[in-house]
Design an enzyme around this catalytic site. Sequence first.
Site, mmCIF file in Angstrom:
data_model
loop_
_atom_site.group_PDB
_atom_site.id
_atom_site.type_symbol
_atom_site.label_atom_id
_atom_site.label_comp_id
_atom_site.label_asym_id
_atom_site.label_seq_id
_atom_site.Cartn_x
_atom_site.Cartn_y
_atom_site.Cartn_z
ATOM 1 N N GLY A 22 0.803 -1.220 0.000
ATOM 2 C CA GLY A 22 0.000 0.000 0.000
ATOM 3 C C GLY A 22 0.836 1.270 0.000
ATOM 4 N N THR B 248 2.171 3.065 -2.518
ATOM 5 C CA THR B 248 1.780 4.113 -3.477
ATOM 6 C C THR B 248 0.590 4.924 -2.934
ATOM 7 O OG1 THR B 248 2.397 2.548 -5.223
ATOM 8 C CG2 THR B 248 1.162 4.484 -5.907
ATOM 9 N N TRP B 249 -0.369 4.209 -2.400
ATOM 10 C CA TRP B 249 -1.579 4.845 -1.868
ATOM 11 C C TRP B 249 -1.247 5.735 -0.667
ATOM 12 C CZ3 TRP B 249 -6.207 1.483 0.242
ATOM 13 C CH2 TRP B 249 -7.357 2.271 0.300
ATOM 14 N N HIS C 24 11.491 0.574 1.881
ATOM 15 C CA HIS C 24 11.015 -0.814 1.910
ATOM 16 C C HIS C 24 11.880 -1.657 2.851
ATOM 17 C CE1 HIS C 24 7.745 -0.741 -0.808
ATOM 18 N NE2 HIS C 24 8.402 -0.741 -1.944
ATOM 19 N N ARG D 156 -0.202 -5.324 5.037
ATOM 20 C CA ARG D 156 -1.332 -5.875 4.278
ATOM 21 C C ARG D 156 -1.325 -7.386 4.430
ATOM 22 N NH1 ARG D 156 -1.863 -5.164 -2.363
ATOM 23 N NH2 ARG D 156 -4.094 -5.608 -2.482
ATOM 24 N N TYR E 278 -3.636 -1.890 5.236
ATOM 25 C CA TYR E 278 -4.218 -1.595 3.920
ATOM 26 C C TYR E 278 -5.737 -1.787 3.971
ATOM 27 C CZ TYR E 278 -5.009 -2.184 -1.156
ATOM 28 O OH TYR E 278 -5.454 -2.070 -2.448
ATOM 29 N N ARG F 153 -3.144 -1.992 -10.025
ATOM 30 C CA ARG F 153 -3.614 -3.216 -10.666
ATOM 31 C C ARG F 153 -5.102 -3.362 -10.365
ATOM 32 N NH1 ARG F 153 -4.194 -8.701 -9.757
ATOM 33 N NH2 ARG F 153 -3.880 -8.342 -7.544
ATOM 34 N N LYS F 154 -5.435 -3.891 -9.177
ATOM 35 C CA LYS F 154 -6.846 -4.052 -8.828
ATOM 36 C C LYS F 154 -7.202 -3.251 -7.589
ATOM 37 C CE LYS F 154 -8.523 -8.485 -10.493
ATOM 38 N NZ LYS F 154 -8.911 -9.832 -10.061
ATOM 39 N N GLY F 155 -6.277 -3.219 -6.646
ATOM 40 C CA GLY F 155 -6.515 -2.463 -5.410
ATOM 41 C C GLY F 155 -7.650 -3.026 -4.587
HETATM 42 P P1 PAP Z 1 5.183 -0.813 -4.229
HETATM 43 O O1 PAP Z 1 5.688 -1.656 -3.117
HETATM 44 O O2 PAP Z 1 5.734 -1.241 -5.574
HETATM 45 O O3 PAP Z 1 5.332 0.650 -3.974
HETATM 46 P P2 PAP Z 1 2.452 -0.725 -3.371
HETATM 47 O O4 PAP Z 1 1.937 0.598 -3.745
HETATM 48 O O5 PAP Z 1 2.865 -0.929 -1.958
HETATM 49 O O6 PAP Z 1 3.622 -1.145 -4.355
HETATM 50 O O7 PAP Z 1 1.368 -1.833 -3.677
HETATM 51 C C1 PAP Z 1 0.669 -1.879 -4.868
HETATM 52 C C2 PAP Z 1 -0.711 -2.386 -4.559
HETATM 53 O O8 PAP Z 1 -1.507 -1.312 -4.053
HETATM 54 C C3 PAP Z 1 -1.417 -2.926 -5.781
HETATM 55 O O9 PAP Z 1 -2.270 -3.949 -5.277
HETATM 56 P P3 PAP Z 1 -2.863 -5.122 -6.212
HETATM 57 O O10 PAP Z 1 -1.740 -5.676 -7.020
HETATM 58 O O11 PAP Z 1 -3.436 -6.124 -5.252
HETATM 59 O O12 PAP Z 1 -3.914 -4.486 -7.054
HETATM 60 C C4 PAP Z 1 -2.172 -1.686 -6.241
HETATM 61 O O13 PAP Z 1 -3.264 -1.969 -7.084
HETATM 62 C C5 PAP Z 1 -2.619 -1.120 -4.922
HETATM 63 N N1 PAP Z 1 -2.938 0.313 -4.981
HETATM 64 C C6 PAP Z 1 -2.208 1.286 -5.590
HETATM 65 N N2 PAP Z 1 -2.822 2.471 -5.432
HETATM 66 C C7 PAP Z 1 -3.950 2.241 -4.724
HETATM 67 C C8 PAP Z 1 -5.024 3.086 -4.267
HETATM 68 N N3 PAP Z 1 -5.042 4.379 -4.513
HETATM 69 N N4 PAP Z 1 -6.017 2.498 -3.556
HETATM 70 C C9 PAP Z 1 -6.013 1.177 -3.307
HETATM 71 N N5 PAP Z 1 -5.041 0.329 -3.724
HETATM 72 C C10 PAP Z 1 -4.018 0.862 -4.409
#
Ligand code: PAP
Length: 323
Positions: free
Chosen positions: A74, A76-77, A129, A149, A215, A285-287
Amino acid sequence: MSSAPDDMEYNKICEKHKHLIETLPKGNGWRVQHLYNYNGFWLPPMIIKNNLLIHTYFKSQPTDIYLASFMKSGNTWLKALMFSTLNRHRYTFSNHFLHKHNPHSAFPFLEFLSYPVTGFTVPRLFATHSARTLLPDCMSSGRFVYVCRDPKDVLVSKWLFMSRLRAKDLPPLSLEDAFELFCRGVSEYGPYWEHVMSYWRANLEYPDKILFVKYEEVKKHPEVVVRKLAAFMGKPITEEEEEKGVVREIVKLCSFENLSNLDVNKNGVEKFGDMVEVENHTYFRKGEIGDWKNYLSEEMKERVDRITYEKLRGSGLILTTMV
Ligand code: PAP
C-alpha cells in the site's frame, strides 16, 4: 544513488559491498537473478550497497517522517495520502501536484536517494522498503508510518508486479516457485513476517513514534485513516476543514479510481535511481482485498496463514483475518 560526496569513503563502501556479495548467503531473486541475505533480510546487490550508503551519508532530522512498508502493501496509496494531507494548504484539489505526477514522485525512497540530500522542505518525507533493523538507529528521532497488508494479497501482488519487471534473460518465475520462496522468506526485503515484526517491535517500544496502518483498514475507513495521518504528522484536521469536506477531498484525490485514470499514471514512467524504470500503470492493478483467492489454492492459503499465525503469535498483531 547516482553520486556520493566523498570519493575515498565511497570507494571503501564499494570495496565492502564487493566483499559482502562474495560472502553472503545467496538465494533466488524475483526480479534479478540473486538476492543476498544481509543481516537477516534478502536484498538485491544494489540495495545492499545503497544500505551501506544510507548508513554512511543519511543524516536524519527529528522532524523527518518516514513511510515504511514491505513491497506491495500500500506504499503508493499511502504516499499519495500522506503527501496530500501534509501539503493540503499548498495545492487546490482542482489543480493538484498528483494530477500530473505519480505518487512515487511526491517523495523518494531512502534506498534510491542521491547524496547529499538537498532541496527538501521541512518536514521531510521519505519512503523505505527496508526492515527497521536495517536502518540507522538515529532515524528513531523521526516518525514512521508503517503500512501492512494481508501477506496473501502481498504475495500475489508482488509476484505479478515482479514478473513484469523480471530480467528478460531469466526464465519466468512460476507462482508455485514464488510461493515457495515467499514462504521461506526469500523475497526482496523479506522475510515478510520479520519485516512486519521489525516495525511492530519498534511500535511497542515507541508507540508515539510509529503509526501502524493496515491496507484493509484504509480500504474500509479511508477518512478515519486520513484524520489519523494528519494528527500523526503534526497537522490535525481542523473543524473548519471538516466542515469544508477536506478529508473527503483527500480520499477522493487518492482513490484507486481517480489515480489510476490519470494520464500520468496510465502512460508515465517512474525511474528509481539508476536502477529500474517502472511504468506507472503497474502500481495500479486491482486495489482490492482478497484477490489472492483468484490465485492461491486452499492449501497455499493455509500454509501462509499458518506461518503468519506462528510468526506473530503473542505479538498482539493480527494480519490474516484483517478488519
Ligand atoms: P510498491 O511496493 O511497488 O510501492 P504498493 O503501492 O505498496 O507497491 O502496492 C501496490 C498495490 O496497491 C497494488 O495492489 P494489487 O496488485 O493487489 O492491485 C495496487 O493496485 C494497490 N494500490 C495502488 N494504489 C492504490 C489506491 N489508490 N487504492 C487502493 N489500492 C491501491
